[in-house]
Design a protein around this motif. Structure first.
Motif: not given
Length: 332
Positions: A41, A53, A55
């Motif tokens: 993360t 990121s 996601d």
């Protein structure tokens, strides 16, 4: 159970990114197995590139996660390349992503419009700046034409503009000339007359530009904030009567457009000082219909529209805790 995944691409290319600018691209992690996969993360800094990121950070079986990669920017003539290996945390399966970038020279700048505050009925000055100039001296461009849009119920231009048009949605568009400053960064100062409108602030944005040659132009929009709208408590646009029926404040003008005898139907839900003004497009109060304490109820306020100049007006109702407005026009 199986642990299998793939990338939507194994070769991510940032092509011809403008010199000195960063850029973003996205790709997918596709979980083709039967076990959920977890990814770090934290942001991964590769030097010239950043894995910003993943996601979601857990890719469900049969699901997908979106990866955002950022190129930090660079200079023309430099080769940028790197790689990153995605490894699942269960069985250490891996997929390697190759990342590369090329940088292109460009000519351009950023138009930055300041945010200022002003009182209703006053004139405000809004600086427009030309910043972040890149290779502009090579272009020979000395000015550009820009079409701006503002909230026309709040702002009326008083400086030199052309093609000023008031649109049905209440916005106003106009064209200004923006000289390229030779010293400092202020290109021009926009001047507006403020008035009661349908909001407590007006945006000022650039919709399009014209120049003698192709430019890369970015914008940083500004605002005019009406600073004298201090209110006691929150807005009370609705009240609940004894029968638990919600009733709302409202204002209606008939006929539309107004010619001679005209009626304003006003529904008040608040006990206290109330003012009803007819305001022209310059922000001037042309006529005050009410300036006294009212109790909740429905009121009919007659006035003779023939005493007003033809044009567009706004009827503004002000109490201690709320402000409402409605537009109408006067014709002959």
């Amino acid at each position: 159970d199986s642990v299998v995944f793939e990338l939507s691409t194994n070769n991510l290319v940032f092509k011809d990114v403008p010199e000195g600018q960063s850029a973003l691209q996205k790709l997918l992690i596709i979980n083709t197995g039967t076990v959920a996969l977890r990814w770090p993360t934290n942001v991964v800094d590769l030097g010239d590139f950043v894995i910003q990121s993943v996601d979601p950070s857990v890719t469900s079986a049969g699901g997908q996660s979106e990866v955002t990669v950022r190129f930090k920017g660079g200079s023309v003539g430099t080769t940028y390349a790197d790689s990153y290996t995605f490894t699942d945390t269960i069985c250490n399966r891996s997929q390697t992503l190759q990342i590369s970038a090329t940088v292109a020279s460009y000519i351009g700048f950023t138009i930055k419009i300041d945010t200022v505050a002003g009182n209703i009925g006053s004139e405000v000055t809004v600086p427009v700046r030309i910043i972040n100039k890149v290779n502009l001296e090579q272009s020979g461009v000395t000015e550009v034409q820009a079409r701006l849009t503002v909230n026309g119920t709040i702002l009326t231009p008083t400086s030199d503009v052309t093609n000023s048009t008031f649109l049905a949605d209440g916005s106003r568009q106009f064209v200004v000339t923006l000289p390229i400053p030779t010293s400092g960064d202020v290109s021009t100062n926009l001047r507006f007359r403020t008035s009661w409108g349908n909001d407590t602030a007006s945006f000022i944005r650039v919709d399009s530009i014209w120049a003698s040659q192709e430019l890369t132009v970015r914008q940083d929009a500004g605002q005019v904030i009406l600073s004298d709208l201090c209110k006691e408590g929150g807005p009370r646009l609705f009240i609940q009567d004894a029968a638990n029926i919600w009733k709302g404040a409202s204002v209606r003008i008939a006929p539309q457009p107004a010619v001679h005898e005209t009626l304003v139907e006003l529904n008040v839900v608040e006990n206290g000082p109330t003012r009803v003004d007819l305001v022209d497009m310059t922000g001037r109060v042309a006529l005050t219909l009410v300036d006294r304490t009212l109790v909740p109820g429905r009121y009919t306020l007659p006035f003779d529209a023939s005493t007003l100049e033809t044009g567009a007006y706004t009827i503004v109702i002000s109490t201690r805790t709320q402000r409402m407005s409605n537009r109408f026009s006067v014709v002959r």
